[in-house]
Design an enzyme around this catalytic site. Structure first.
Site, PDB file in Angstrom:
ATOM      1  N   ASP A 279      -0.195  -2.056  11.766  1.00  0.00           N
ATOM      2  CA  ASP A 279       0.363  -2.224  10.429  1.00  0.00           C
ATOM      3  C   ASP A 279       1.822  -2.663  10.608  1.00  0.00           C
ATOM      4  O   ASP A 279       2.360  -2.673  11.724  1.00  0.00           O
ATOM      5  CB  ASP A 279       0.228  -0.951   9.582  1.00  0.00           C
ATOM      6  CG  ASP A 279       0.259  -1.287   8.080  1.00  0.00           C
ATOM      7  OD1 ASP A 279       0.705  -2.396   7.729  1.00  0.00           O
ATOM      8  OD2 ASP A 279      -0.158  -0.455   7.268  1.00  0.00           O
TER       9      ASP A 279
HETATM   10  C1  BGC Z   1       0.729  -2.341   4.505  1.00  0.00           C
HETATM   11  C2  BGC Z   1      -0.510  -3.125   4.851  1.00  0.00           C
HETATM   12  C3  BGC Z   1      -0.248  -4.598   4.699  1.00  0.00           C
HETATM   13  C4  BGC Z   1       0.913  -4.971   5.589  1.00  0.00           C
HETATM   14  C5  BGC Z   1       1.253  -6.445   5.596  1.00  0.00           C
HETATM   15  C6  BGC Z   1       1.950  -2.859   5.211  1.00  0.00           C
HETATM   16  O1  BGC Z   1       3.119  -2.296   4.701  1.00  0.00           O
HETATM   17  O2  BGC Z   1       0.512  -0.991   4.819  1.00  0.00           O
HETATM   18  O3  BGC Z   1      -1.577  -2.706   4.042  1.00  0.00           O
HETATM   19  O4  BGC Z   1      -1.386  -5.335   5.003  1.00  0.00           O
HETATM   20  O5  BGC Z   1       2.063  -4.268   5.145  1.00  0.00           O
HETATM   21  O6  BGC Z   1       1.873  -6.831   4.446  1.00  0.00           O
END
Ligand code: BGC
Length: 744
Positions: A279
């Protein structure tokens, strides 16, 4: 260890996407191996580095030319996408294409209801079609990888991210999550109009303690496997091209460093060969977690655990080369990570077809808007109706009140980065179109959902007094749910409760229509309303969808994908709870307890003094303009044995005067287990469309594997004993039939 999948092999196969790649898997793997053999250590590390878009900047171009970046997120200008891709193909040593990624969560330009809303449709067709349209639109600008579906089980509506998933139940989430993946990936991932799906957040993120985002979780492995992993197992076995690991730790181990989860379970046990992305910064965040001393250790832990791509964490690009040179990460492990990235690039057909046709951009096709409207119609839930809906022909004066009546931005919901709000059709616009502008008086009352001011109340009350009916559009702005937007107070925000009370004083009947990112606590408002309609956030076509339902041009068929609490402090709340040794009964509530009553005055069972027990509205609940009746379920046999199935049938009758879709639900209870089983578990569901007066027989199959669970030794077992089975319109109704399972 007995490693049976959560769903039967046949059930998994039915959910799976068809992985028809332009090259065979054998050819892809041969190409990957050949390419890896030509790569320098730096180029290998570069493939694992994902950067957020910096446009066509010198910094990005240099990184691409040097082979220091493998994928880019958040670049949405098709001309820039092509230019960046050209740098990778023509000006980097090995010409490896980039993957362009984006959070396309419930639509790219044509916005569908938030996933929690889509889940209320209980319709795999609706979800799959929404994802297909999102893929068509997003891939036309070069986005070939979306960070969706989120298949985190969420049982605590304080957690803002409940909006992004399919609710509280593993079976519903598994089925709808797979429908979304099929929609994104299509029937051949190498076609240019597809996106690689990403099952996230692996794993247990929805269990974040106290519903606070990023918080720790403590999930015993039996519970992890019974509740949180099944939707991911289906994604792994059914074809999701990528996974994302989660921010949270489970029992002290952050997912980005959790080899047991990322390698032992996902790859070795489930046999998955896709791409695992971290993530955002989650490798680096193992430092504040207290799991890694520094970024170098974080990189080592993530690489050895099985994270292939470092999203904006700068851990791999900074330290992986050194870690491999010093033998702390083996070359073999590095090559595994790189192979997972390259395999995806081949599967997406990017080596053959790296560029997009910039003239083929096609947003908001009429068929897409029609599908988005249908999604709103099927995912809106009628919670209460004393007969006021549908709006009667004789109604002349409609007062439209509330902060969500004309909120183009907010009706789209959370996680919409590419919204063009002028395309959102609001309820006010649609109602005026339907009933004529002069018959619809609009007074917001409060300007936005959090607005505390009462300044607009008088005008709203006057409009209500003058009207035949009030349509009160209440709810939450989009920004009150989603990542890092958690709430402890689950009631309507701002002055909406007071506004509702003031409107109710007028005596004009009120239809309350709620748009929100989570279940809200609305006891007083529900009591005051003549009808309550729950839409979650419906996206672009919220207005036309809701108007069709309110006017009776469409029928309600949505059912709740989550339990609705009676009080904020009642959460987490879910229907598949354990019974306890003292289940709630004989509840004496707070105002009925005599003064100086004895300690045992309430009967000593499991409930709250101030709200009793159970939900305000149960999981699976939703009304229609029809009334459906269910016969008692009939079983083909009273005994189930290994290798056999029992057929459960139930006659469902439409007693109403309209055609309608009814979502029929199959629940089972295992009465005694070596580990206590929930009071009820959803095992299957089906939609039936019934003409007025029509009866259809709905049948479900039950096999021993559907009754299995993880025992204390982590074996997946079906234990002999007595079971109850319900075929019902929601998780709280119906009369059960029973059968026994014998392993002899
Ligand atoms: C979120 C994810 C997301 C990623 C990319 C993160 O902060 O938890 O769900 O896909 O950012 O934007």
């Amino acid at each position: 260890m007995n490693l049976k999948p959560f769903l039967t092999a046949a059930a998994l196969a039915a959910l799976a996407v068809s992985p028809v790649f332009a090259l065979t898997e054998q050819e892809i793997n041969a190409n990957v191996a050949a390419l890896i053999s030509k790569m320098t250590l730096e180029e290998k590390v570069g493939q694992l580095n994902q950067l957020s878009g910096l446009g066509y900047s010198p910094e990005m171009v240099n990184a691409i030319k040097a082979g220091n970046v493998g994928s880019i997120l958040n670049e949405t200008d098709p001309a820039i996408v092509n230019k960046l891709q050209r740098e990778a193909i023509e000006n980097s040593r090995l010409g490896i294409p980039l993957i362009i990624a984006r959070d396309v969560i419930h639509g790219y330009k044509t916005i569908f209801p938030i996933p929690l809303g889509q889940a209320a449709s209980w319709s795999e067709e609706i979800v799959e079609e929404g994802a297909r349209i999102a893929a068509e639109e997003a891939s036309s600008v070069g986005i070939r990888w979306t960070f969706s579906p989120m298949v985190d089980i969420a049982r605590d509506p304080r957690w803002g991210r409940m909006a992004e998933g399919f609710g509280e139940d593993p079976v519903l989430t598994t089925r709808l999550g797979m429908a979304m993946t099929r929609g994104y990936q299509g029937d051949d991932l190498s076609k240019p109009n597809t996106m690689a799906a990403c099952a996230k957040h692996f794993a247990g993120y929805g269990a974040s303690e106290s519903g606070k985002d990023y918080n720790t979780t403590w999930i015993p492995e039996v519970q992890l496997r019974d509740v949180y992993l099944p939707p991911f197992e289906a994604q792994a076995k059914g074809g999701a091209a990528t996974f994302m690991c989660s921010f949270n730790d489970i029992c002290g181990v952050p997912s980005s460093g959790n080899k047991h989860l990322l390698t032992d379970i996902l790859r070795d046990e489930w046999g998955w060969d896709g791409l695992m992305v971290s993530d955002w910064g989650s490798i680096q965040q193992m430092i504040p977690h207290g799991y890694s001393a520094d970024l170098r250790q974080a990189a080592e832990q993530a690489a050895n655990a099985g994270v292939d791509v470092d999203m904006e964490g700068y851990a791999y690009i900074g330290y992986l080369k050194d870690l491999v040179e010093k033998g702390e990460v083996s070359t073999e492990q590095l090559d595994n990570l790189v192979a997972n990235v390259l395999r995806l690039k081949y599967r997406l057909g990017l080596f053959e077809n790296p560029y997009i046709d910039e003239s083929k951009i096609n947003f908001y096709a009429p068929s897409s808007l029609a599908a988005a409207q249908k999604a709103v119609e099927q995912s809106t839930v009628l919670l209460k109706n004393d007969g006021i809906l549908p709006i009667k022909k004789g109604v002349k004066k409609i007062a439209v009140i509330g902060p969500m009546a004309d909120a183009q931005h907010d009706q789209a919901g959370t996680w919409v980065f590419d919204l063009e709000k002028e395309h959102c059709v609001t309820p006010l616009t649609s109602l005026r179109e339907k009933y004529g502008k002069k018959n619809v008086t609009y007074v917001p009352g409060v300007k936005f959902s959090r607005d505390l001011s009462h300044d607009g109340f008088d005008e709203a009350v006057k409009a209500a007094k003058d009207a035949d009916i009030v349509l009160f559009f209440a709810g939450e702005e989009a920004v009150l749910s989603g990542e890092a937007h958690c709430r402890t107070d689950l009631t309507l925000p701002g002055a909406q409760k007071e506004l509702m009370a003031a409107l109710a004083e007028t005596g004009t009947p009120i239809v309350m229509v709620v748009q929100a990112g989570r279940p809200l606590v609305m006891n007083d408002e529900v009591a005051k309303a003549a009808a309550v309609v729950y839409c979650f956030h419906g996206g672009t076509m919220t207005g036309p969808g809701l108007t069709a339902l309110l006017a009776g041009d469409a029928n309600f068929s949505g059912k709740l994908p989550v339990s609705f609490p009676k009080a904020s402090a009642q959460v987490p709340l879910y229907y598949a709870h354990k019974n306890t040794g003292r289940p709630a009964e004989g509840m004496t509530l707070i105002n009925d307890i005599p003064l100086e009553a004895g300690q045992t005055s309430t009967g000593c069972t499991s409930f709250y003094l101030d709200c009793g027990d159970g939900p305000a509205f149960p999981f699976g609940y939703g009304l229609s303009y029809n009334n459906y009746s269910y016969s008692d379920p009939k079983l083909s046999s009273a005994t189930l044995t290994p290798g056999e199935t029992i057929t459960v049938t139930c006659d469902v009758t439409n007693n109403g005067s309209r055609e309608g879709r009814e979502v029929v639900q199959l629940y089972v209870r295992d009465h005694v287990g070596s580990l206590i089983r929930p009071v009820k578990e959803l095992k299957d569901f089906a939609s039936v469309t019934l003409a007025p007066g029509e009866t259809k027989t709905v049948s479900f199959e039950i096999n021993p594997e559907m009754l299995s669970f993880y025992n204390a030794q982590l074996q997946k077992v079906t234990e002999p004993g007595e079971f109850s089975v319900w075929v019902a319109p929601n998780s709280e109704s119906g009369s059960p039939a029973s059968f026994s399972y014998s392993d002899k």
